[in-house]
Design an enzyme around this catalytic site. Structure first.
Site, PDB file in Angstrom:
ATOM      1  CB  ALA A  23      23.979  89.988  82.659  1.00 51.41           C
ATOM      2  CG  HIS A 122      33.173  86.060  81.122  1.00 53.93           C
ATOM      3  ND1 HIS A 122      31.837  86.260  80.844  1.00 53.93           N
ATOM      4  CD2 HIS A 122      33.595  85.147  80.211  1.00 53.93           C
ATOM      5  CE1 HIS A 122      31.480  85.496  79.812  1.00 53.93           C
ATOM      6  NE2 HIS A 122      32.527  84.820  79.419  1.00 53.93           N
ATOM      7  CB  CYS A 154      56.693  84.843  86.082  1.00 53.40           C
ATOM      8  SG  CYS A 154      55.292  85.564  85.217  1.00 53.40           S
ATOM      9  CG  ASN A 217      16.644  83.319  82.361  1.00 57.82           C
ATOM     10  OD1 ASN A 217      17.432  84.077  82.921  1.00 57.82           O
ATOM     11  ND2 ASN A 217      17.026  82.354  81.543  1.00 57.82           N
TER      12      ASN A 217
HETATM   13 ZN    ZN Z   1      53.439  85.891  86.578  1.00 53.78          ZN
END
Ligand code: ZN
Length: 250
Positions: A23, A122, A154, A217
């Site tokens: 982040a 994510h 599908c 950082n």
């Molecule tokens: Zn699918």
């Protein structure tokens, strides 16, 4: 800054450099973090831990609640631009130094900056994904005909590509994250304290294999102790300087 020169020296002498971002790198593009001070979840509360289960039970209701909760945030994301930190990482890949980049961010900004080999742990807010066959489509190419949306391949449920609480991270992405970490003899950890699994385990794999860790950082974090070099500065400032140093050494 001496720490940036040290980091450049390590990177220049490494054979397989990867990067893990979080982040912190997006905050500099004006994107609110989820956690911590000023975080979206700090203000609104964390999403339910069983978010994915709730989605499966009631996809339509979940979508409505999510739009209500995240609508404004989603909209704000679509207007954000990569910052010099994103651009520097793309450049590092372009000059053949950075092999791949694992991100915990969902905002697409690494791709927008030109990075190619990106593993989005994510997911990505600009894509839809089928939960059965894992097919993905850019939002603008997937027509939501009915809710819940179903997969044209599908018939499975289709949801936003971003990974919900309680939802398994797509296996192929996760496997590649572990493979890349196993191959790395150096990992740059930028804009993340690397406390949330599975991302948290990736730098530790590099460390266990006697690889080097470089932290970028703004302040000390949970990963600080494990790193060979710590650059305490905003990634939008330090990463471009790091690239400059590396290009001098090349
Ligand atoms: Zn699918």
């Amino acid at each position: 800054m001496q720490s940036i020169r040290d980091a450049a020296a390590i990177i220049a002498s490494s054979k397989y450099v990867t990067c893990l971002t979080g982040a912190g790198i997006s905050v500099e593009s004006g994107i609110r973090p989820f956690r911590g001070p000023g975080g979206l979840w700090t203000e609104k509360g964390e999403p339910p831990m069983g978010g994915y289960r709730r989605f499966l039970q009631d996809p339509k209701g979940y979508r409505e609640r999510r739009l209500e909760r995240m609508g404004e945030f989603g909209l704000s994301l679509s207007k954000k631009e990569p910052n010099p930190g994103h651009v520097a990482l793309a450049r590092l890949e372009e000059i053949g130094v950075l092999r791949s980049l694992v991100t915990q961010n969902i905002d697409n900004l690494h791709y927008a900056a030109g990075s190619v080999n990106v593993l989005e742990i994510h997911g990505n807010t600009k894509w839809y994904r089928c939960v059965e066959c894992m097919s993905r489509w850019p939002n603008e190419e997937f027509e939501v005909k009915d809710i819940p949306a179903t997969c044209p391949e599908c018939g499975g449920l289709v949801k936003t590509d971003t990974v919900m609480f309680g939802e398994p991270i797509p296996m192929k992405v996760l496997e590649r994250c572990f493979e890349e970490s196993e191959r790395s003899d150096c990992m740059i950890v930028a804009g993340t304290s690397a406390t949330v699994t599975p991302a948290a385990s990736l730098p530790l794999i590099v460390k266990r294999n006697a690889g080097k860790l470089i932290e970028i950082n703004i302040t000390e974090s949970e990963i600080t102790y494990a790193c060979n070099v710590n650059v305490f500065a905003p990634s939008g400032e330090s990463l471009p300087l790091l690239v400059q140093e590396i290009e001098k050494l090349a």
